[in-house]
Each structure stands twice: as structure tokens, then as C-alpha cells.
Design a protein around this motif. Sequence first.
Motif, PDB file in Angstrom:
ATOM      1  N   SER A 232       0.729  -1.079   0.102  1.00 40.65           N
ATOM      2  CA  SER A 232       0.127  -0.040  -0.107  1.00 40.65           C
ATOM      3  C   SER A 232       0.869   1.287  -0.086  1.00 40.65           C
ATOM      4  O   SER A 232       0.288   2.611  -0.274  1.00 40.65           O
ATOM      5  N   LEU A 233       2.114   0.971   0.238  1.00 37.94           N
ATOM      6  CA  LEU A 233       3.084   2.215   0.161  1.00 37.94           C
ATOM      7  C   LEU A 233       3.991   2.190  -0.768  1.00 37.94           C
ATOM      8  O   LEU A 233       4.904   3.067  -0.820  1.00 37.94           O
ATOM      9  N   ARG A 243      -1.230   0.154  -7.750  1.00 35.05           N
ATOM     10  CA  ARG A 243      -1.698   0.622  -6.230  1.00 35.05           C
ATOM     11  C   ARG A 243      -2.894   1.562  -6.642  1.00 35.05           C
ATOM     12  O   ARG A 243      -2.518   2.621  -7.360  1.00 35.05           O
ATOM     13  N   ARG A 248      -3.608   3.484  -1.437  1.00 37.02           N
ATOM     14  CA  ARG A 248      -2.677   4.308  -0.809  1.00 37.02           C
ATOM     15  C   ARG A 248      -3.337   5.272   0.310  1.00 37.02           C
ATOM     16  O   ARG A 248      -2.598   5.272   1.322  1.00 37.02           O
ATOM     17  N   LEU A 249      -4.648   5.534   0.369  1.00 33.15           N
ATOM     18  CA  LEU A 249      -4.970   6.232   1.419  1.00 33.15           C
ATOM     19  C   LEU A 249      -5.120   5.311   2.633  1.00 33.15           C
ATOM     20  O   LEU A 249      -4.912   5.806   3.993  1.00 33.15           O
ATOM     21  N   ARG A 250      -5.533   3.913   2.509  1.00 35.39           N
ATOM     22  CA  ARG A 250      -5.532   3.103   3.669  1.00 35.39           C
ATOM     23  C   ARG A 250      -4.236   3.064   4.302  1.00 35.39           C
ATOM     24  O   ARG A 250      -4.050   2.792   5.537  1.00 35.39           O
ATOM     25  N   GLY A 251      -3.094   2.951   3.409  1.00 34.65           N
ATOM     26  CA  GLY A 251      -1.751   2.510   3.961  1.00 34.65           C
ATOM     27  C   GLY A 251      -1.191   3.812   4.423  1.00 34.65           C
ATOM     28  O   GLY A 251      -0.079   3.735   5.418  1.00 34.65           O
ATOM     29  N   ALA A 252      -1.739   5.094   4.215  1.00 32.16           N
ATOM     30  CA  ALA A 252      -1.007   6.218   4.758  1.00 32.16           C
ATOM     31  C   ALA A 252      -0.609   6.279   6.116  1.00 32.16           C
ATOM     32  O   ALA A 252       0.495   6.827   6.664  1.00 32.16           O
ATOM     33  N   PRO A 253      -1.658   6.010   7.186  1.00 27.32           N
ATOM     34  CA  PRO A 253      -1.254   6.085   8.446  1.00 27.32           C
ATOM     35  C   PRO A 253      -0.070   5.072   8.871  1.00 27.32           C
ATOM     36  O   PRO A 253       0.951   5.515   9.922  1.00 27.32           O
ATOM     37  N   ALA A 255       2.588   5.027   7.328  1.00 34.81           N
ATOM     38  CA  ALA A 255       3.999   5.322   6.796  1.00 34.81           C
ATOM     39  C   ALA A 255       4.807   5.850   7.911  1.00 34.81           C
ATOM     40  O   ALA A 255       6.030   6.156   7.674  1.00 34.81           O
ATOM     41  N   GLN A 259       7.492   1.509   5.484  1.00 36.60           N
ATOM     42  CA  GLN A 259       7.810   2.099   4.149  1.00 36.60           C
ATOM     43  C   GLN A 259       7.070   1.165   3.116  1.00 36.60           C
ATOM     44  O   GLN A 259       6.719   0.190   3.198  1.00 36.60           O
TER      45      GLN A 259
END
Length: 324
Positions: A232-233, A243, A248-253, A255, A259
Motif C-alpha cells: 500500500s506504500l 496501487r 494509498r489512503l488506507r496505507g498512509a497512517p 507510513a 515504508q
Amino acid sequence: MPSATSSAPSPSSPWDVQRLPRADGRVFLVTGGNAGIGYFVAEQLSATGATVVLGSRSPAKAAAAESSIRSRVPGARVRTVRLDLADLSSLGASVDSLKVELRVELGVECLDAVVLNAGVALDDPPREETGDGHELMFGTNHLGHFVLTQRLMPLLSAAPAARVVTMGSFAAKSERLDLDDLQSRQDYRPKRTYGRSKLAQMYFGLELDRRLRAADSTVSSVVAHPGGALDSLTPSRPPVHVRTAGARLRGAPAAVLVQGKHAGAWPAVRAVLDPDVRGGQLWGPRAFGLRGKPHPEPIWPHLADTDVAKRLWAASCALSPSGV
């Protein structure tokens, strides 16, 4: 995509993952270079001017990865070789094919580095086996690379200062090998078995370097791990990896702590290229071993157990085809 500079960094210069040293004329093999972290290792190494060989079980996936790299790296020198690490008896023929490719197409008879990256990770039971009767993850991730490295050693030894870079896993840090149950016949739990297979690889990488030093070899062996690397990142590389905006939005936190797989490739890439890297070292991400730029780590305490490493080596020899 990292660019490549015209000269290698000096020991006093910080390593820049976006400005890699040139490696024109060198040849690198990346197992599992068609997907995941292996793909990004191959893409980044291709930007240095080196010839990069993608080792893959699937010719179609290897071709897709080759096309993706060529579209992103102008003038990339990328080749493929069929490599099935789950079929130990096939590895000799794969290496013979690679030798012919190098000699006929490139006019060389040596290999400057191999990145032992390919791997199988199962999430659910039941336990599976290779055609040779080995537990699938141990048989592919460890035994496959163990046998492949022995087959590649003449090519590596013919280079001025070749490197074997073994890609371990942060998942191995909390695991311990059961030398009486390496095949997980008595205790099969997929995540544990995966972690132990990667731990076996890391023991192998360190023990290999000790044996190379004892033999006064020009080849060195380095161990790396990617930290926490999530799809997701990871930036898209269609059709190799796509992706979505939702992913991308779900994986943002996440980060904050981990990575993408493009960054997970950095420790292995540095282990291949940096002239200051030494055999027997462990390289991983700087921030808690999970994310960030690559740096050398202290050897994990359980990995420093040379008795376990020697016993694993002996067991691996016993499980390998004759002649290895």
C-alpha cells in the motif's frame, strides 16, 4: 527512480539512495526480480549502467518486469533467466543457461553480485511441499538459495570482488530455528515457518562469509533486510504492481512506522554497490530497523550463534542434491 552518478561515494560522503554510483560493465543477478522488493532492487540497480539479470520462475512475469524497467530506465541493460528455486535439481541447468547468456551475449564469464531475494510466503495452512519433498517455504527460500549459491560460485569467484547479498526479513528477528524440525513437520504455523525460513537464509549468509574468509576468497557475503515494506506504500509499476487510490489512503497512517517496497530495496542495493560495505555485515533501514535509509546494524544476538549456523549448513548439505 534513482539516478546514477559518475563516481562512487567516498567513505565520508553520505549514501544517497537517489544518486547511486555507476556500475557500468558489472553484472548482477536478482532472484525474484520480477515482483515485490526484488523488482525494485533490479530497477534501482539498472539505473547504474550495470547489466541486471532477473531470475524468475515465470517467463511471462519476468518479461513484464523487464518491460517495466526499460520504460523507466533509458538504456537499461536487463535480461532474464528461468529460475525455479523450489526445484533444486533444475538449478544446475539454470546456471548453465546463465553462463551461456553471459558468454555469448555479453562476452563475460563472471558475475559481480547475486541478490538472494526470491521467496514464498504462505498465510494459511495446509503445509505444502516442493517436488523434492521439502516444506515449501524452507525448501524455496533457504534450500533453493543455498544450492543456487554453490552453483554460482565459479562465476562469482571469477569476478574481481563479487558479493552475495542475502535478503532476510525483520520477521526473523523474533524467531529461533528448530534444528530438529527444519521442515516444520511437527509444528507448522505459516507465519512462524516463513520467519524461520528467512532466519535460515540469514544464518546462511553470515556462515557463508566466514567460510569464504577462511578460504581466502575474493567473494564476500552480506545480509540485508527490508524492514517493514507494504504494497500500500509502494508506487505503481504496472503491470508488475498497481496501487489504487484506496490502497494509498488506507496505507498512509502506516507510513509513520514502515515504508514501501521501493524503499525496502535500499539496504540490498547498498549492499551490492557501496565499496565500503564489508562481508559479514547486516544492513537494514535506519529507523528502528523498520523504515528509512540503509545503514549497518549490529548482528542480532541469535544470529551470532556460530554453532547453530554450522549445524544448519551441515543439514542443508545433507538435504541438497549430490554434487553440491
